[in-house]
Design a protein around this motif. Sequence first.
Motif, PDB file in Angstrom:
ATOM      1  N   ILE A 161      -5.597   1.733  -5.313  1.00  0.00           N
ATOM      2  CA  ILE A 161      -6.363   1.313  -4.068  1.00  0.00           C
ATOM      3  C   ILE A 161      -5.909  -0.092  -4.346  1.00  0.00           C
ATOM      4  N   LEU A 162      -5.511  -0.613  -3.135  1.00  0.00           N
ATOM      5  CA  LEU A 162      -4.349  -1.579  -2.190  1.00  0.00           C
ATOM      6  C   LEU A 162      -5.102  -2.270  -1.374  1.00  0.00           C
ATOM      7  N   ASP A 163      -4.532  -3.772  -1.141  1.00  0.00           N
ATOM      8  CA  ASP A 163      -5.737  -4.265  -0.891  1.00  0.00           C
ATOM      9  C   ASP A 163      -5.313  -4.038   0.835  1.00  0.00           C
ATOM     10  N   LYS A 164      -5.756  -4.238   2.015  1.00  0.00           N
ATOM     11  CA  LYS A 164      -5.578  -4.633   2.941  1.00  0.00           C
ATOM     12  C   LYS A 164      -5.011  -5.671   3.734  1.00  0.00           C
ATOM     13  N   LYS A 165      -4.073  -5.624   3.926  1.00  0.00           N
ATOM     14  CA  LYS A 165      -3.062  -6.962   5.337  1.00  0.00           C
ATOM     15  C   LYS A 165      -3.821  -7.193   5.584  1.00  0.00           C
ATOM     16  N   ASP A 166      -4.013  -8.262   5.704  1.00  0.00           N
ATOM     17  CA  ASP A 166      -4.882  -9.676   6.253  1.00  0.00           C
ATOM     18  C   ASP A 166      -5.165  -9.638   8.075  1.00  0.00           C
ATOM     19  N   GLY A 167      -5.590  -9.309   7.855  1.00  0.00           N
ATOM     20  CA  GLY A 167      -6.015  -9.294   9.447  1.00  0.00           C
ATOM     21  C   GLY A 167      -6.123  -7.457  10.569  1.00  0.00           C
ATOM     22  N   ASP A 168      -5.340  -6.654   9.527  1.00  0.00           N
ATOM     23  CA  ASP A 168      -5.755  -5.097  10.203  1.00  0.00           C
ATOM     24  C   ASP A 168      -7.511  -4.650   9.838  1.00  0.00           C
ATOM     25  N   PRO A 169      -7.654  -3.855  10.631  1.00  0.00           N
ATOM     26  CA  PRO A 169      -8.924  -3.431  10.443  1.00  0.00           C
ATOM     27  C   PRO A 169      -9.691  -2.496  10.626  1.00  0.00           C
ATOM     28  N   VAL A 170     -10.728  -1.947   9.512  1.00  0.00           N
ATOM     29  CA  VAL A 170     -11.786  -1.764   8.739  1.00  0.00           C
ATOM     30  C   VAL A 170     -11.244  -0.025  10.110  1.00  0.00           C
ATOM     31  N   ALA A 171     -11.144   1.012   8.913  1.00  0.00           N
ATOM     32  CA  ALA A 171     -10.424   2.158   9.477  1.00  0.00           C
ATOM     33  C   ALA A 171     -11.473   3.036   8.709  1.00  0.00           C
ATOM     34  N   LYS A 172     -11.634   4.265   9.100  1.00  0.00           N
ATOM     35  CA  LYS A 172     -12.391   5.454   8.144  1.00  0.00           C
ATOM     36  C   LYS A 172     -10.861   5.321   7.248  1.00  0.00           C
ATOM     37  N   ILE A 253     -11.433  -5.680   2.228  1.00  0.00           N
ATOM     38  CA  ILE A 253     -11.277  -3.898   2.273  1.00  0.00           C
ATOM     39  C   ILE A 253      -9.804  -3.540   1.770  1.00  0.00           C
ATOM     40  N   LYS A 254     -10.262  -2.389   1.649  1.00  0.00           N
ATOM     41  CA  LYS A 254      -9.008  -2.125   0.482  1.00  0.00           C
ATOM     42  C   LYS A 254      -8.827  -0.684   1.186  1.00  0.00           C
ATOM     43  N   VAL A 255      -7.903   0.327   0.875  1.00  0.00           N
ATOM     44  CA  VAL A 255      -6.861   1.219   1.417  1.00  0.00           C
ATOM     45  C   VAL A 255      -6.717   1.361   0.288  1.00  0.00           C
ATOM     46  N   ARG A 256      -6.629   3.354   0.023  1.00  0.00           N
ATOM     47  CA  ARG A 256      -6.418   4.216  -0.277  1.00  0.00           C
ATOM     48  C   ARG A 256      -5.273   4.997  -0.455  1.00  0.00           C
ATOM     49  N   GLU A 257      -4.012   4.813  -1.305  1.00  0.00           N
ATOM     50  CA  GLU A 257      -2.592   4.863  -1.115  1.00  0.00           C
ATOM     51  C   GLU A 257      -2.192   6.471  -2.606  1.00  0.00           C
ATOM     52  N   LEU A 258      -2.574   7.145  -1.365  1.00  0.00           N
ATOM     53  CA  LEU A 258      -2.588   8.877  -2.236  1.00  0.00           C
ATOM     54  C   LEU A 258      -0.900   8.942  -2.521  1.00  0.00           C
ATOM     55  N   PRO A 259      -0.548   9.275  -4.134  1.00  0.00           N
ATOM     56  CA  PRO A 259       0.758   9.718  -4.043  1.00  0.00           C
ATOM     57  C   PRO A 259       1.372  10.612  -3.537  1.00  0.00           C
ATOM     58  N   ALA A 260       2.908  10.876  -3.272  1.00  0.00           N
ATOM     59  CA  ALA A 260       2.895  12.214  -2.868  1.00  0.00           C
ATOM     60  C   ALA A 260       3.784  13.851  -4.142  1.00  0.00           C
ATOM     61  N   LEU A 261       2.830  14.697  -2.932  1.00  0.00           N
ATOM     62  CA  LEU A 261       3.200  15.908  -3.896  1.00  0.00           C
ATOM     63  C   LEU A 261       4.217  16.252  -4.766  1.00  0.00           C
ATOM     64  N   ASP A 262       4.687  15.925  -5.662  1.00  0.00           N
ATOM     65  CA  ASP A 262       5.902  15.792  -5.850  1.00  0.00           C
ATOM     66  C   ASP A 262       5.933  16.524  -7.816  1.00  0.00           C
ATOM     67  N   ASP A 263       7.223  16.733  -8.255  1.00  0.00           N
ATOM     68  CA  ASP A 263       7.143  17.363  -9.801  1.00  0.00           C
ATOM     69  C   ASP A 263       6.508  15.493 -10.689  1.00  0.00           C
ATOM     70  N   ASP A 264       6.650  14.447 -10.092  1.00  0.00           N
ATOM     71  CA  ASP A 264       6.344  13.619 -11.024  1.00  0.00           C
ATOM     72  C   ASP A 264       5.144  13.283 -11.002  1.00  0.00           C
ATOM     73  N   LEU A 265       4.345  13.726  -9.688  1.00  0.00           N
ATOM     74  CA  LEU A 265       3.015  13.625  -9.774  1.00  0.00           C
ATOM     75  C   LEU A 265       2.644  14.796 -10.605  1.00  0.00           C
ATOM     76  N   ALA A 266       2.980  15.839 -10.827  1.00  0.00           N
ATOM     77  CA  ALA A 266       2.945  17.106 -11.841  1.00  0.00           C
ATOM     78  C   ALA A 266       2.370  16.267 -13.153  1.00  0.00           C
ATOM     79  N   GLN A 267       3.384  15.693 -13.735  1.00  0.00           N
ATOM     80  CA  GLN A 267       3.471  15.488 -14.850  1.00  0.00           C
ATOM     81  C   GLN A 267       3.245  13.748 -15.326  1.00  0.00           C
ATOM     82  N   ASP A 268       2.403  13.429 -13.650  1.00  0.00           N
ATOM     83  CA  ASP A 268       1.273  12.620 -14.533  1.00  0.00           C
ATOM     84  C   ASP A 268      -0.150  12.821 -15.297  1.00  0.00           C
ATOM     85  N   VAL A 269      -0.521  13.728 -14.436  1.00  0.00           N
ATOM     86  CA  VAL A 269      -1.622  14.533 -14.578  1.00  0.00           C
ATOM     87  C   VAL A 269      -1.305  15.298 -15.874  1.00  0.00           C
TER      88      VAL A 269
END
Length: 457
Positions: A161-172, A253-269
């Motif tokens: 969960i990251l802060d959105k850049k200043d000036g960026d508008p609210v989005a879905k 305003i924060k944005v949810r940054e999804l991790p890549a679907l890769d081996d690293d994610l599987a190992q993190d799970v």
Amino acid sequence: MNVTKEITKLEKSAVKLTATVAQADVDAAYRTSMSKYAKNIQIPGFRKGHVPQHILEQKYGEALKGEIAGDLIDDALNEILQSDDAKDFRPLPYAQPRLDGDKLPELDITKDFTFTVIYDVFPSVEVKNFSGIVIKEPQVTVGDADLEEELKAIQERNASILDKKDGDPVAKDDIVTINYKELNDDGSTAEGSEREGFVFTVGSGENIYKIDDDILGMKKDESREITKTYAADDADKELAGKTKKISVTVTAIKVRELPALDDDLAQDVNEKYKTLEDLKADIRLNIETAKNRKLAEIKNQSLLSQLVEKNDFELPASMIAAEQESRWNMMAQQFQTTPERLSQMVAASGQSKEDMLRQWTGDSEKMLKSRIIVDTLLRERNISVPPEEVDAEYEKIAKEQGLSVDEVKEHYKDLKAKEYLVDEVKENKLYEQLYKEVKIEKGEKTTFAELFKTANQ
């Protein structure tokens, strides 16, 4: 004690027990009790332990007779209900026997002593009618979309969960923090409507005024007045058919940054996964297991519902009351309050306790009847689970959950947990038998997601 009994069955699984204590036992109990009282009661003019019986009778006769009659009833009931032939007419734990007419019988030591009590017993049911029972089993297709849905959920759980850049508008799908208040016609703040630091995901609809679309494009620290008119049939009765003016200020305003679907994610799970394919294989297994369990649950509920209809019986009032009280206490725990406070809250909302229970826990009477039918059939068919079948269940659970058998056994080393498992295996064996005695047809085709959505509704 020489006691005779007569049992009469009443409606709603109640019985009337009439017991008679022989005169000789009545007289003996009376004399024993009077002797005990004479030794302990002090009366002016007499030494303790030397009060003549006739003096006791003159002074305390009626009260003593009432107490002795009560003791006789208790002793006689204990003797009757502890006998080997009492299993079919023992009272339920929460249904204490009550005197017929609520009046203590008069004690006459020259006669037999007879009393009658009424109480609820465990319902007796004969499950004989299986004719015409048809179980429709949904035909479920599991595809790549279901796997992708689970992978997406894993991505979201592991998102940054990251802060959105200043000036960026609210989005879905942004996570926003807002301050809001409702405004009166004159622009003043509606009393009690102010809220600061409210957080929600745009597009989820998880906000009182449903302003997701109305704040799109807003920027951090921007304020906006929103006027919304709500449909007459809006689910929120406080909003239905009304027009509201709301003042909103976006504070973050924060944005949810999804991790890549890769081996690293599987190992993190989980460290047991080495590659993404390992994770996918486990997800497919979990989906298949969940599907089979849900199908079994649907079939079992359908079967029991039809068995209740075809082999209906009455439940004792005390059993229904005890079940509802238990459910009410569990609901209070879920709402993190007391049963008394929950009753006050429900009464204030204009809803009845019974309606609330039905809404949150379903038809308690039907569930009780289903439970009794299962217990009756388990007993009648003498279904048991030998140790080797318990071991087989351990292996099945280990495979489904990706654990070792030793890990599963460790989980079930607690006696209650193991008893629960054994009961579940017993019931599954019962259902296997019953499905051979009824008709199973293919039901409607559905997807994995719709299967759970329909079942939950």
